[in-house]
Design an enzyme around this catalytic site. Structure first.
Site, PDB file in Angstrom:
ATOM      1  NE  ARG A 287      -3.634  -2.123   2.665  1.00  0.00           N
ATOM      2  CZ  ARG A 287      -3.443  -3.231   3.340  1.00  0.00           C
ATOM      3  NH1 ARG A 287      -2.280  -3.447   3.710  1.00  0.00           N
ATOM      4  NH2 ARG A 287      -4.358  -3.986   3.583  1.00  0.00           N
TER       5      ARG A 287
ATOM      6  CG  ASP B 167      -7.238  -3.868   8.696  1.00  0.00           C
ATOM      7  OD1 ASP B 167      -7.290  -4.123   7.506  1.00  0.00           O
ATOM      8  OD2 ASP B 167      -6.519  -2.716   8.873  1.00  0.00           O
TER       9      ASP B 167
ATOM     10  NE  ARG C  20      -9.834  -7.668   4.049  1.00  0.00           N
ATOM     11  CZ  ARG C  20      -9.132  -6.883   3.484  1.00  0.00           C
ATOM     12  NH1 ARG C  20      -8.084  -6.045   3.842  1.00  0.00           N
ATOM     13  NH2 ARG C  20      -9.627  -6.475   2.368  1.00  0.00           N
TER      14      ARG C  20
ATOM     15  CG  HIS D  11      -5.187  -0.296   6.375  1.00  0.00           C
ATOM     16  ND1 HIS D  11      -6.032  -1.575   6.703  1.00  0.00           N
ATOM     17  CD2 HIS D  11      -5.364  -0.109   5.101  1.00  0.00           C
ATOM     18  CE1 HIS D  11      -6.469  -2.016   5.406  1.00  0.00           C
ATOM     19  NE2 HIS D  11      -6.335  -0.958   4.437  1.00  0.00           N
TER      20      HIS D  11
HETATM   21  N1  LIG Z   1      -8.466   1.974   3.829  1.00  0.00           N
HETATM   22  C1  LIG Z   1      -8.746   0.834   3.521  1.00  0.00           C
HETATM   23  O1  LIG Z   1      -9.149  -0.197   4.075  1.00  0.00           O
HETATM   24  C2  LIG Z   1      -8.987   0.424   1.720  1.00  0.00           C
HETATM   25  C3  LIG Z   1      -8.386   1.306   0.939  1.00  0.00           C
HETATM   26  N2  LIG Z   1      -8.520   1.253  -0.367  1.00  0.00           N
HETATM   27  C4  LIG Z   1      -7.845   2.178  -1.262  1.00  0.00           C
HETATM   28  O2  LIG Z   1      -8.738   3.030  -1.694  1.00  0.00           O
HETATM   29  C5  LIG Z   1      -8.446   3.449  -2.841  1.00  0.00           C
HETATM   30  C6  LIG Z   1      -9.487   3.212  -4.039  1.00  0.00           C
HETATM   31  O3  LIG Z   1      -9.725   1.881  -4.256  1.00  0.00           O
HETATM   32  P1  LIG Z   1     -10.500   1.469  -5.613  1.00  0.00           P
HETATM   33  O4  LIG Z   1     -11.804   1.938  -5.365  1.00  0.00           O
HETATM   34  O5  LIG Z   1     -10.418  -0.101  -5.595  1.00  0.00           O
HETATM   35  O6  LIG Z   1      -9.744   2.030  -6.655  1.00  0.00           O
HETATM   36  P2  LIG Z   1     -10.452   2.281  -8.096  1.00  0.00           P
HETATM   37  O7  LIG Z   1      -9.411   2.571  -9.222  1.00  0.00           O
HETATM   38  O8  LIG Z   1     -11.516   1.151  -8.532  1.00  0.00           O
HETATM   39  O9  LIG Z   1     -11.282   3.655  -8.037  1.00  0.00           O
HETATM   40  C7  LIG Z   1     -10.624   4.895  -7.720  1.00  0.00           C
HETATM   41  C8  LIG Z   1     -11.187   5.919  -8.315  1.00  0.00           C
HETATM   42  O10 LIG Z   1     -10.828   7.277  -8.081  1.00  0.00           O
HETATM   43  C9  LIG Z   1     -10.939   8.043  -9.173  1.00  0.00           C
HETATM   44  N3  LIG Z   1      -9.857   9.326  -9.080  1.00  0.00           N
HETATM   45  C10 LIG Z   1      -8.614   9.304  -9.082  1.00  0.00           C
HETATM   46  N4  LIG Z   1      -8.267  10.676  -8.894  1.00  0.00           N
HETATM   47  C11 LIG Z   1      -9.380  11.488  -8.436  1.00  0.00           C
HETATM   48  C12 LIG Z   1      -9.509  12.784  -8.440  1.00  0.00           C
HETATM   49  N5  LIG Z   1      -8.505  13.818  -8.326  1.00  0.00           N
HETATM   50  N6  LIG Z   1     -10.825  13.261  -7.999  1.00  0.00           N
HETATM   51  C13 LIG Z   1     -11.864  12.349  -8.212  1.00  0.00           C
HETATM   52  N7  LIG Z   1     -11.871  10.874  -8.350  1.00  0.00           N
HETATM   53  C14 LIG Z   1     -10.636  10.462  -8.881  1.00  0.00           C
HETATM   54  C15 LIG Z   1     -10.405   7.218 -10.565  1.00  0.00           C
HETATM   55  O11 LIG Z   1     -11.083   7.755 -11.531  1.00  0.00           O
HETATM   56  C16 LIG Z   1     -11.260   6.030  -9.868  1.00  0.00           C
HETATM   57  O12 LIG Z   1     -12.401   5.766 -10.447  1.00  0.00           O
HETATM   58  C17 LIG Z   1      -6.886   2.801  -3.195  1.00  0.00           C
HETATM   59  O13 LIG Z   1      -6.033   3.821  -2.949  1.00  0.00           O
HETATM   60  C18 LIG Z   1      -6.979   1.770  -2.342  1.00  0.00           C
HETATM   61  O14 LIG Z   1      -5.701   1.201  -2.025  1.00  0.00           O
HETATM   62  C19 LIG Z   1      -9.093  -0.084  -0.797  1.00  0.00           C
HETATM   63  C20 LIG Z   1      -9.473  -0.801  -0.325  1.00  0.00           C
HETATM   64  C21 LIG Z   1      -9.815  -0.637   1.490  1.00  0.00           C
HETATM   65  O1  LIG Z   2      -5.027  -4.196   0.062  1.00  0.00           O
HETATM   66  C1  LIG Z   2      -5.402  -3.192  -0.443  1.00  0.00           C
HETATM   67  O2  LIG Z   2      -4.239  -2.664  -1.084  1.00  0.00           O
HETATM   68  C2  LIG Z   2      -6.516  -2.547  -0.130  1.00  0.00           C
HETATM   69  C3  LIG Z   2      -6.933  -2.349   1.192  1.00  0.00           C
HETATM   70  O3  LIG Z   2      -6.527  -1.466   2.019  1.00  0.00           O
HETATM   71  C4  LIG Z   2      -7.444  -3.632   1.832  1.00  0.00           C
HETATM   72  O4  LIG Z   2      -8.233  -4.065   1.036  1.00  0.00           O
HETATM   73  O5  LIG Z   2      -7.212  -3.799   2.976  1.00  0.00           O
END
Ligand SMILES: NC(=O)C1=CN([C@@H]2O[C@H](COP(=O)(O)OP(=O)(O)OC[C@H]3O[C@@H](n4cnc5c(N)ncnc54)[C@H](O)[C@@H]3O)[C@@H](O)[C@H]2O)C=CC1
Ligand SMILES: O=C([O-])CC(=O)C(=O)O
Length: 311
Positions: A88, A148, A151, A175
Site C-alpha cells: 500500500r 481489518d 477480516r 493499516h
Molecule cells: N483503507 C482501506 O481499508 C482501503 C483502501 N483502499 C484504497 O482505496 C483507493 C481506491 O480503491 P479502488 O476503489 O479499488 O480504486 P479504483 O481505481 O477502482 O477507484 C478509484 C477512483 O478514483 C478516481 N479518481 C482518481 N483521481 C481522482 C480525483 N482527483 N478526483 C476524483 N476521483 C479521482 C478514479 O477515476 C477511480 O475511478 C485505493 O487507494 C485503495 O488502495 C481500498 C480498499 C480498502
Molecule cells: O489491500 C489493499 O491494497 C487495499 C486495502 O487497503 C485492503 O483491502 O485492506
C-alpha cells in the site's frame, strides 16, 4: 443526511451501494474525474431502488463539487489501488497529491463535513488530510481498522469453524501488511476467549493471515478488494450519521494516547455524530505495546515522505 463519496471506483461505488440499500443516508453524491463514470454508477445504483426497496437519492458528478455542497460526511476513496506484489505504501507518490486536492475541494462546499479517508496508504493519507485542512481531529477519520477487524473475525471463524457473528475481535495499529496488530489475546467466541479453542500456533496463523488479508485478495483479484472495504466504510458512516456511538478501530491523531504523538494510527474509537467522540484506552500488555510502537515507527517514517506535498 447527505454523504459525498469522492472516487466512484470499486470501493466508492460499493460504499454508495451499501449506504443506499441500507437507507443510511437520504442522499449520496458520487464524484469522479473520469467523464460520465460517477453518473453511470449513480444511475446503475438508482435502478436498484425498486427491486431492493430504497429511497436514497444517488447523484453522480464529473468533478463538479457544487453537487457535493452541504454534505454531512465526505468519504475519500480517490486514487490508485495496488496491484499484486505491491505494498500500500508504494501508492503514496500518486495518491498524496490526489487526496490533498480532493480534501481542499470538498471543504470549500461542505465546510462542516466529517471526512473519512480510505485511499492508501491510509494512515499517512489521514495524517496528510489533517495537516492540509487544519480541521479538528474528531472530523478526520481513517478507515482501516473496521475492515481489518472484519477480516480478523472471518479468519477466526474459519479456524473455530463457527459463525463469524459469534466471534469478536479487533485489529489496531497501522493499516499495512506488517503494521497491523490483531489483538488475539482479547478475541472471543460467544464471550469466551478464543484461546480456549485454538492453539497458539492456530492463533498465530489467524493473525498472520489477517495482516496480509488485503494482499491475499489483491493476488486473487488483480486489484485490491472492494466489497468488504465498501461495506466497512458504510458501517462507519452509519455510526456517524445515526450517532450510534459504536466502538470501531479507526486511524485518528494521537496526542499522547497509546504513548504516541503527532501520528494518525488505528486505535479503538467511539464513533458518533461528531465523528471521533473519544479514544478508548485498551490496556495493552508489554508485547502488544512493543508492536504498537514498532507500527508507529513505520507509519511515522512514511509520513516523512509527505514533506514535499505539505508545502
Ligand atoms: N483503507 C482501506 O481499508 C482501503 C483502501 N483502499 C484504497 O482505496 C483507493 C481506491 O480503491 P479502488 O476503489 O479499488 O480504486 P479504483 O481505481 O477502482 O477507484 C478509484 C477512483 O478514483 C478516481 N479518481 C482518481 N483521481 C481522482 C480525483 N482527483 N478526483 C476524483 N476521483 C479521482 C478514479 O477515476 C477511480 O475511478 C485505493 O487507494 C485503495 O488502495 C481500498 C480498499 C480498502
Ligand atoms: O489491500 C489493499 O491494497 C487495499 C486495502 O487497503 C485492503 O483491502 O485492506
Amino acid at each position: 443526511m447527505k454523504v459525498t463519496i469522492v472516487g466512484a471506483g470499486n470501493v466508492g461505488a460499493t460504499c454508495a451501494d451499501v449506504i443506499s440499500y441500507r437507507g443510511i443516508a437520504s442522499e449520496v453524491v458520487l464524484l469522479d474525474i473520469k467523464e460520465g463514470f460517477a453518473e453511470g454508477k449513480a444511475m446503475d445504483i438508482s435502478q436498484c431502488a425498486t427491486t431492493t426497496g430504497f429511497n436514497t437519492r444517488v447523484v453522480g458528478s464529473t468533478n463538479d463539487y457544487t453537487k457535493t455542497a452541504g454534505s454531512d460526511v465526505v468519504v475519500i476513496t480517490s486514487g490508485i489501488p495496488r496491484k499484486p506484489g505491491m505494498t500500500r505504501e508504494e501508492l503514496i507518490g500518486i495518491n498524496a497529491g490526489i487526496v490533498k486536492g480532493v480534501a481542499e475541494n470538498v471543504l470549500k462546499h461542505s465546510p462542516d463535513a466529517i471526512i473519512v479517508v480510505v485511499s492508501n496508504p491510509m494512515d499517512t493519507m489521514t495524517y496528510l488530510t489533517l495537516k492540509a485542512t487544519g480541521l479538528p481531529k474528531n472530523r478526520i477519520i481513517g478507515m482501516g481498522g473496521a475492515l481489518d477487524s472484519s477480516r480478523f473475525k472471518y479468519y477466526l471463524s474459519k479456524a473455530l469453524n463457527k459463525p463469524s457473528n459469534d466471534v469478536d475481535g479487533m485489529v489496531i495499529g497501522g493499516h499495512g501488511d506488517t503494521t497491523m496488530i490483531p489483538l488475539t489475546r482479547l478475541a472471543s467466541y460467544c464471550g469466551t476467549p478464543v484461546s480456549t479453542y485454538l492453539s497458539q500456533e492456530e492463533m498465530d496463523k489467524v493473525a498472520a493471515d489477517t495482516m496480509v488479508g488485503g494482499a491475499t485478495l489483491t493476488g486473487l483479484l488483480g486489484t485490491s478488494a472492494w466489497y468488504a472495504p465498501g461495506a466497512s466504510v458504510a458501517y462507519l458512516v452509519d455510526s456517524i450519521l445515526n450517532d450510534q456511538r459504536k466502538m470501531i478501530p479507526c486511524s485518528v491523531l494521537l496526542e499522547g494516547e497509546y504513548g504516541q504523538n503527532d501520528i494518525c494510527l488505528g486505535v479503538p474509537c467511539i464513533i458518533g455524530k461528531n465523528g471521533i467522540e473519544s479514544i478508548v484506552d485498551v490496556k495493552l500488555n508489554d508485547a502488544e505495546k512493543a508492536l504498537f510502537a514498532k507500527s508507529a515507527d513505520a507509519v511515522r517514517a512514511m509520513n516523512g515522505d509527505l514533506k514535499s506535498v505539505l508545502v
